[in-house]
Design a protein around this motif. Structure first.
Motif, PDB file in Angstrom:
ATOM      1  N   LEU A  71      -6.195  -3.223 -19.949  1.00 52.02           N
ATOM      2  CA  LEU A  71      -7.276  -2.712 -20.796  1.00 52.02           C
ATOM      3  C   LEU A  71      -8.649  -3.002 -20.212  1.00 52.02           C
ATOM      4  N   VAL A  72      -8.797  -4.165 -19.608  1.00 53.50           N
ATOM      5  CA  VAL A  72     -10.120  -4.555 -19.093  1.00 53.50           C
ATOM      6  C   VAL A  72     -10.259  -4.291 -17.602  1.00 53.50           C
ATOM      7  N   ASP A  73      -9.209  -3.758 -16.971  1.00 59.67           N
ATOM      8  CA  ASP A  73      -9.288  -3.473 -15.549  1.00 59.67           C
ATOM      9  C   ASP A  73     -10.350  -2.403 -15.294  1.00 59.67           C
ATOM     10  N   PRO A  74     -11.327  -2.676 -14.418  1.00 63.73           N
ATOM     11  CA  PRO A  74     -12.412  -1.707 -14.213  1.00 63.73           C
ATOM     12  C   PRO A  74     -11.960  -0.409 -13.541  1.00 63.73           C
ATOM     13  N   VAL A  75     -10.776  -0.399 -12.944  1.00 65.33           N
ATOM     14  CA  VAL A  75     -10.262   0.813 -12.312  1.00 65.33           C
ATOM     15  C   VAL A  75      -9.243   1.506 -13.207  1.00 65.33           C
ATOM     16  N   ALA A  76      -8.275   0.760 -13.724  1.00 66.21           N
ATOM     17  CA  ALA A  76      -7.155   1.356 -14.459  1.00 66.21           C
ATOM     18  C   ALA A  76      -7.406   1.518 -15.948  1.00 66.21           C
ATOM     19  N   GLY A  77      -8.335   0.759 -16.506  1.00 63.45           N
ATOM     20  CA  GLY A  77      -8.514   0.737 -17.952  1.00 63.45           C
ATOM     21  C   GLY A  77      -8.766   2.096 -18.572  1.00 63.45           C
ATOM     22  N   ALA A  78      -9.502   2.960 -17.890  1.00 66.77           N
ATOM     23  CA  ALA A  78      -9.842   4.262 -18.446  1.00 66.77           C
ATOM     24  C   ALA A  78      -8.609   5.116 -18.715  1.00 66.77           C
ATOM     25  N   PHE A  79      -7.548   4.936 -17.922  1.00 63.17           N
ATOM     26  CA  PHE A  79      -6.359   5.767 -18.062  1.00 63.17           C
ATOM     27  C   PHE A  79      -5.570   5.445 -19.323  1.00 63.17           C
ATOM     28  N   VAL A  80      -5.746   4.253 -19.874  1.00 61.78           N
ATOM     29  CA  VAL A  80      -5.035   3.882 -21.101  1.00 61.78           C
ATOM     30  C   VAL A  80      -5.434   4.800 -22.249  1.00 61.78           C
ATOM     31  N   ILE A 121     -14.042   0.445 -24.955  1.00 61.33           N
ATOM     32  CA  ILE A 121     -14.079   0.340 -23.494  1.00 61.33           C
ATOM     33  C   ILE A 121     -15.494   0.569 -22.964  1.00 61.33           C
ATOM     34  N   THR A 122     -16.285   1.388 -23.654  1.00 60.51           N
ATOM     35  CA  THR A 122     -17.689   1.541 -23.256  1.00 60.51           C
ATOM     36  C   THR A 122     -18.419   0.216 -23.393  1.00 60.51           C
ATOM     37  N   TYR A 127     -20.855  -4.629 -21.107  1.00 57.56           N
ATOM     38  CA  TYR A 127     -20.942  -6.084 -21.203  1.00 57.56           C
ATOM     39  C   TYR A 127     -20.451  -6.771 -19.936  1.00 57.56           C
ATOM     40  N   GLY A 128     -19.408  -6.211 -19.318  1.00 56.05           N
ATOM     41  CA  GLY A 128     -18.819  -6.855 -18.151  1.00 56.05           C
ATOM     42  C   GLY A 128     -19.559  -6.493 -16.871  1.00 56.05           C
ATOM     43  N   ARG A 129     -19.092  -7.091 -15.808  1.00 54.16           N
ATOM     44  CA  ARG A 129     -19.659  -6.826 -14.480  1.00 54.16           C
ATOM     45  C   ARG A 129     -18.752  -5.840 -13.752  1.00 54.16           C
ATOM     46  N   ILE A 130     -19.248  -4.657 -13.455  1.00 52.85           N
ATOM     47  CA  ILE A 130     -18.475  -3.645 -12.743  1.00 52.85           C
ATOM     48  C   ILE A 130     -19.162  -3.332 -11.426  1.00 52.85           C
TER      49      ILE A 130
END
Length: 224
Positions: A71-80, A121-122, A127-130
């Motif tokens: 869920l928080v993966d900056p690459v894979a999270g969007a696909f969930v 996710i937005t 909030y996170g570092r991408i």
């Protein structure tokens, strides 16, 4: 026997089949192809979605860290997000034409889930570092694809005010994310080979307002 890991991007398989089914159905309404092919593709998409959800849940639910990691993966999270966007599309295309009431309930349920996930996710991205090199066109999925497909789905079940709201949300997110994603594509190193197919998402948002109009026309002809 250990459960097999199901990558988050596997949710793109039923999503692609549902989109292909939509294409055949639209072409079938014009008499260009048999509509049963589109309905068969929607059925296949529904079965594939169910299989992926069950397999993913069997792996991820007993492993909360793996679920949170996806869920928080900056690459894979969007696909969930496709786990809730796909059934919304299937409900509008495959259920509503046969039972409008059930189709409307399913569309509304998954529309709310799409909004919740897109907002969450937005917030994670803000909030996170991408790293900018981790950004890819798949970032359009939770809010841009979610908003525009929700617009088409709501229109198909006769909720036109909601459809207009979701259209506005999808377009705003498209404009905001589009500049960010293009900046990454223009100014940074090429995408990793595994993410190159996501470039196709760049051309996906513009046709969806037309898809919404087609869904509305189809709903009108069905109710008539």
């Amino acid at each position: 026997m250990a459960a097999v890991r199901i990558p988050a991007y596997f949710f793109g398989i039923p999503f692609g089949l549902a989109g292909l089914g939509n294409t055949w159905i639209v072409a079938g309404r014009d008499g260009d192809v048999p509509t049963w092919i589109g309905n068969a593709l929607l059925a296949l998409a529904a079965l594939t979605w169910l299989a992926v959800v069950v397999a993913y849940a069997a792996y991820a639910l007993p492993r909360p860290r793996a679920l949170v990691g996806d869920l928080v993966d900056p690459v894979a999270g969007a696909f969930v997000s496709l786990a809730v966007i796909t059934p919304m599309l299937l409900a509008a295309l495959g259920v509503a034409p046969h039972n409008l009431g059930v189709g409307r309930v399913l569309v509304d349920v998954f529309l709310v889930l799409t909004l919740v996930f897109g907002g969450w996710i937005t917030g994670q991205w803000m909030y996170g570092r991408i790293d900018i090199d981790q950004i890819h066109p798949g970032y359009f999925l939770p809010t841009v694809a979610g908003g525009l497909i929700a617009s088409a789905a709501a229109s198909a079940v006769g909720q036109h005010t909601l459809a207009n709201i979701m259209l506005g949300l999808g377009l705003i997110c498209w404009f905001l994310l589009g500049s960010l994603i293009l900046n990454r594509l223009f100014t940074r190193p090429p995408l990793p080979a595994a993410l190159v197919p996501t470039l196709a998402i760049e051309v996906a948002p513009p046709p969806w307002p037309r898809s919404r109009s087609s869904s509305a026309a189809a709903a009108g002809s069905t109710s008539g």
